[in-house]
Scaffold this motif. Structure first.
Motif, mmCIF file in Angstrom:
data_model
loop_
_atom_site.group_PDB
_atom_site.id
_atom_site.type_symbol
_atom_site.label_atom_id
_atom_site.label_comp_id
_atom_site.label_asym_id
_atom_site.label_seq_id
_atom_site.Cartn_x
_atom_site.Cartn_y
_atom_site.Cartn_z
ATOM 1 N N PHE A 191 10.146 4.921 7.489
ATOM 2 C CA PHE A 191 8.984 4.432 8.235
ATOM 3 C C PHE A 191 7.727 4.395 7.360
ATOM 4 C CE2 PHE A 191 11.429 6.215 11.980
ATOM 5 C CZ PHE A 191 11.692 4.979 12.556
ATOM 6 N N ALA A 192 6.766 3.602 7.813
ATOM 7 C CA ALA A 192 5.541 3.374 7.040
ATOM 8 C C ALA A 192 4.791 4.670 6.723
ATOM 9 C CB ALA A 192 4.630 2.410 7.798
ATOM 10 N N LYS A 208 3.817 -10.230 11.348
ATOM 11 C CA LYS A 208 2.607 -9.617 11.922
ATOM 12 C C LYS A 208 2.890 -8.182 12.355
ATOM 13 C CE LYS A 208 -0.871 -10.360 15.589
ATOM 14 N NZ LYS A 208 -0.506 -9.560 16.759
ATOM 15 N N SER A 209 4.025 -7.983 13.010
ATOM 16 C CA SER A 209 4.381 -6.648 13.489
ATOM 17 C C SER A 209 4.513 -5.656 12.334
ATOM 18 C CB SER A 209 5.692 -6.721 14.278
ATOM 19 O OG SER A 209 6.091 -5.437 14.682
ATOM 20 N N SER A 210 5.213 -6.048 11.269
ATOM 21 C CA SER A 210 5.398 -5.154 10.120
ATOM 22 C C SER A 210 4.082 -4.869 9.403
ATOM 23 C CB SER A 210 6.408 -5.755 9.137
ATOM 24 O OG SER A 210 7.725 -5.612 9.627
ATOM 25 N N LEU A 211 3.245 -5.895 9.271
ATOM 26 C CA LEU A 211 1.953 -5.702 8.601
ATOM 27 C C LEU A 211 1.042 -4.779 9.416
ATOM 28 C CD1 LEU A 211 1.246 -9.345 7.343
ATOM 29 C CD2 LEU A 211 1.931 -7.371 5.952
ATOM 30 N N GLU A 212 0.982 -4.995 10.715
ATOM 31 C CA GLU A 212 0.160 -4.136 11.577
ATOM 32 C C GLU A 212 0.615 -2.684 11.499
ATOM 33 O OE1 GLU A 212 -1.234 -7.224 15.131
ATOM 34 O OE2 GLU A 212 0.437 -5.846 15.482
ATOM 35 N N ASP A 213 1.926 -2.495 11.490
ATOM 36 C CA ASP A 213 2.493 -1.156 11.414
ATOM 37 C C ASP A 213 2.062 -0.469 10.121
ATOM 38 O OD1 ASP A 213 4.375 0.966 12.222
ATOM 39 O OD2 ASP A 213 5.583 0.261 10.544
ATOM 40 N N PHE A 214 2.124 -1.189 8.998
ATOM 41 C CA PHE A 214 1.720 -0.610 7.711
ATOM 42 C C PHE A 214 0.232 -0.268 7.715
ATOM 43 C CE2 PHE A 214 0.122 -0.742 3.410
ATOM 44 C CZ PHE A 214 1.043 0.034 2.717
ATOM 45 N N LEU A 215 -0.578 -1.206 8.159
ATOM 46 C CA LEU A 215 -2.035 -1.023 8.090
ATOM 47 C C LEU A 215 -2.519 0.085 9.025
ATOM 48 C CD1 LEU A 215 -3.034 -4.787 7.822
ATOM 49 C CD2 LEU A 215 -3.049 -3.077 5.988
ATOM 50 N N LYS A 216 -1.768 0.345 10.092
ATOM 51 C CA LYS A 216 -2.133 1.418 11.038
ATOM 52 C C LYS A 216 -2.129 2.780 10.334
ATOM 53 C CE LYS A 216 0.883 2.694 14.271
ATOM 54 N NZ LYS A 216 1.722 2.545 15.480
ATOM 55 N N TYR A 217 -1.192 2.959 9.399
ATOM 56 C CA TYR A 217 -1.061 4.253 8.703
ATOM 57 C C TYR A 217 -1.753 4.276 7.342
ATOM 58 C CZ TYR A 217 2.510 5.140 12.232
ATOM 59 O OH TYR A 217 3.169 5.305 13.428
ATOM 60 N N GLU A 218 -2.049 3.103 6.811
ATOM 61 C CA GLU A 218 -2.550 3.013 5.436
ATOM 62 C C GLU A 218 -4.005 3.485 5.323
ATOM 63 O OE1 GLU A 218 -4.891 0.885 2.444
ATOM 64 O OE2 GLU A 218 -4.779 0.280 4.540
ATOM 65 N N LYS A 219 -4.828 3.163 6.301
ATOM 66 C CA LYS A 219 -6.225 3.630 6.402
ATOM 67 C C LYS A 219 -7.014 3.460 5.088
ATOM 68 C CE LYS A 219 -4.957 7.106 9.872
ATOM 69 N NZ LYS A 219 -4.958 6.147 10.969
ATOM 70 N N ASN A 220 -6.998 2.230 4.574
ATOM 71 C CA ASN A 220 -7.778 1.871 3.377
ATOM 72 C C ASN A 220 -7.493 2.762 2.164
ATOM 73 O OD1 ASN A 220 -9.179 -0.239 4.753
ATOM 74 N ND2 ASN A 220 -10.422 1.334 5.754
ATOM 75 N N SER A 221 -6.239 3.172 2.019
ATOM 76 C CA SER A 221 -5.870 4.046 0.890
ATOM 77 C C SER A 221 -5.578 3.264 -0.386
ATOM 78 C CB SER A 221 -4.626 4.866 1.249
ATOM 79 O OG SER A 221 -4.856 5.628 2.399
ATOM 80 N N PHE A 222 -5.321 1.955 -0.257
ATOM 81 C CA PHE A 222 -4.891 1.149 -1.401
ATOM 82 C C PHE A 222 -5.639 -0.184 -1.424
ATOM 83 C CE2 PHE A 222 -1.209 3.352 0.512
ATOM 84 C CZ PHE A 222 -0.883 4.238 -0.507
ATOM 85 N N LYS A 223 -5.641 -0.781 -2.602
ATOM 86 C CA LYS A 223 -6.059 -2.186 -2.718
ATOM 87 C C LYS A 223 -4.818 -3.023 -2.407
ATOM 88 C CE LYS A 223 -7.949 -5.521 -5.980
ATOM 89 N NZ LYS A 223 -8.248 -5.802 -7.398
ATOM 90 N N ILE A 224 -4.915 -3.914 -1.412
ATOM 91 C CA ILE A 224 -3.710 -4.586 -0.890
ATOM 92 C C ILE A 224 -3.790 -6.102 -1.035
ATOM 93 C CG2 ILE A 224 -2.365 -5.050 1.210
ATOM 94 C CD1 ILE A 224 -3.109 -2.277 2.185
ATOM 95 N N LYS A 225 -2.676 -6.682 -1.480
ATOM 96 C CA LYS A 225 -2.474 -8.135 -1.437
ATOM 97 C C LYS A 225 -1.270 -8.385 -0.526
ATOM 98 C CE LYS A 225 -1.124 -12.135 -4.223
ATOM 99 N NZ LYS A 225 -0.639 -12.616 -5.534
#
Length: 308
Positions: free
Chosen positions: A101-102, A132-149
């Motif tokens: 999981f993410a 969209k579902s997978s991206l939202e799931d990742f971003l929910k936990y990521e909390k601006n921790s990385f520079k993302i493309k």
């Protein structure tokens, strides 16, 4: 070599046992991008009813393919090969409905010193129900921790489409004797009517693939698009694969699973067992199913091309 850059492959996941199948179905039907009920409590109740109704019959299908989805070992091989062959990046995988999981993988990436990420959802065409579902799931936990493309889709990628054409042609000696069907996971019609680009992108990709086949001088009896995996009473995208197969009594058919990158229960059970049985009952002479690109060297080259 230590690197602070990562490729993160996103996919839906698949069950390794019956408990994970229950987890998969529960998480999937609680996803508001899948079961588009706004009220989360009502969605949870409806999801629970669906899961309890479907679990045993879904597990029977899994038993026919060895009690687990092939998506897990194949994705692990893909990650391993990416880590061997794609320099300057460390590759990870995250699944939407089953482990890994993410939140767990994000913690691992932080420990590994990752700072920059390319998010690559393993869905060639964009859909709210998958990408969209997978991206939202990742971003929910990521909390601006990385520079993302983010790679939102790659169905037009030339290297990718070459690998699909090569796989189709590898499976037959004479294409003039075969009807080619690109089978895609279905969606409720209302999701497309609400602006989801999935169907349009699917049609665009088939046009690109037709051009590639023409350039090679390969002429199939027919080239078609059909949709599989319909569930429930709603109107879904048409034609269904079952309806499409009815056109080819006494003829040969080859199927390519166009919406999938890694083989899973929908390719190994639905296409290779369930629809094969339907095809035989309809009097289809030869019924072939292509493999997905999986962990092929060709797909590794495609990933290199996508992330350039």
């Amino acid at each position: 070599m230590q690197t602070n850059r990562a490729i993160v492959l996103l996919n839906m996941g698949g069950a390794r046992n019956k408990n994970e199948l229950k987890m998969f179905l529960t998480n999937m039907f609680n996803d508001e991008n899948i079961l588009t009920i706004k009220n989360s409590l009502i969605r949870k109740i409806v999801a629970s009813v669906i899961v309890n109704k479907r679990l045993d019959s879904a597990w029977e299908n899994y038993e026919k393919i060895g009690n687990s989805s092939p998506i897990n070992p194949l994705t692990e091989k893909l990650v391993e090969k990416c880590n061997e062959q794609i320099k300057d990046f460390k590759t990870y995988q995250i699944m939407r409905y089953t482990p890994p999981f993410a939140n767990e993988v994000i913690q691992k990436m932080k420990k590994d010193g990752i700072e920059e990420i390319i998010l690559l959802p393993l869905y060639p065409q964009y859909s709210t129900t998958t990408t969209k579902s997978s991206l939202e799931d990742f971003l929910k936990y990521e909390k601006n921790s990385f520079k993302i493309k983010v790679i939102y889709d790659f169905y037009k990628n030339d290297s990718f489409n070459n690998s699909i054409v090569n796989e189709i042609l590898r499976n037959i000696d004479d294409e003039t004797n075969y009807n080619l069907i690109f089978s895609a996971h279905g969606l409720p019609q209302k999701i497309v009517d609400n602006g989801d680009p999935y169907q349009r992108q699917m049609i665009e990709q088939i046009e690109l693939l037709k051009q590639k086949l023409e350039e090679k001088g390969k002429v199939f009896k027919s080239i078609n698009l059909a949709y599989q995996s319909k569930v429930g009473p709603l109107k879904w995208l048409e034609p269904s694969l079952e309806e499409m197969l009815k056109n080819f009594k006494d003829e040969n058919v080859i199927i390519y699973p166009l919406s999938f990158i890694v083989d899973n229960s929908e390719t190994d059970f639905e296409l290779d067992i369930e629809y094969r049985h339907i095809a035989q009952n309809l009097g289809i002479k030869d019924y072939k199913v292509c493999r997905c690109v999986n962990d092929s060297d060709e797909f590794i080259e495609t990933i290199k091309d996508i992330i350039k």
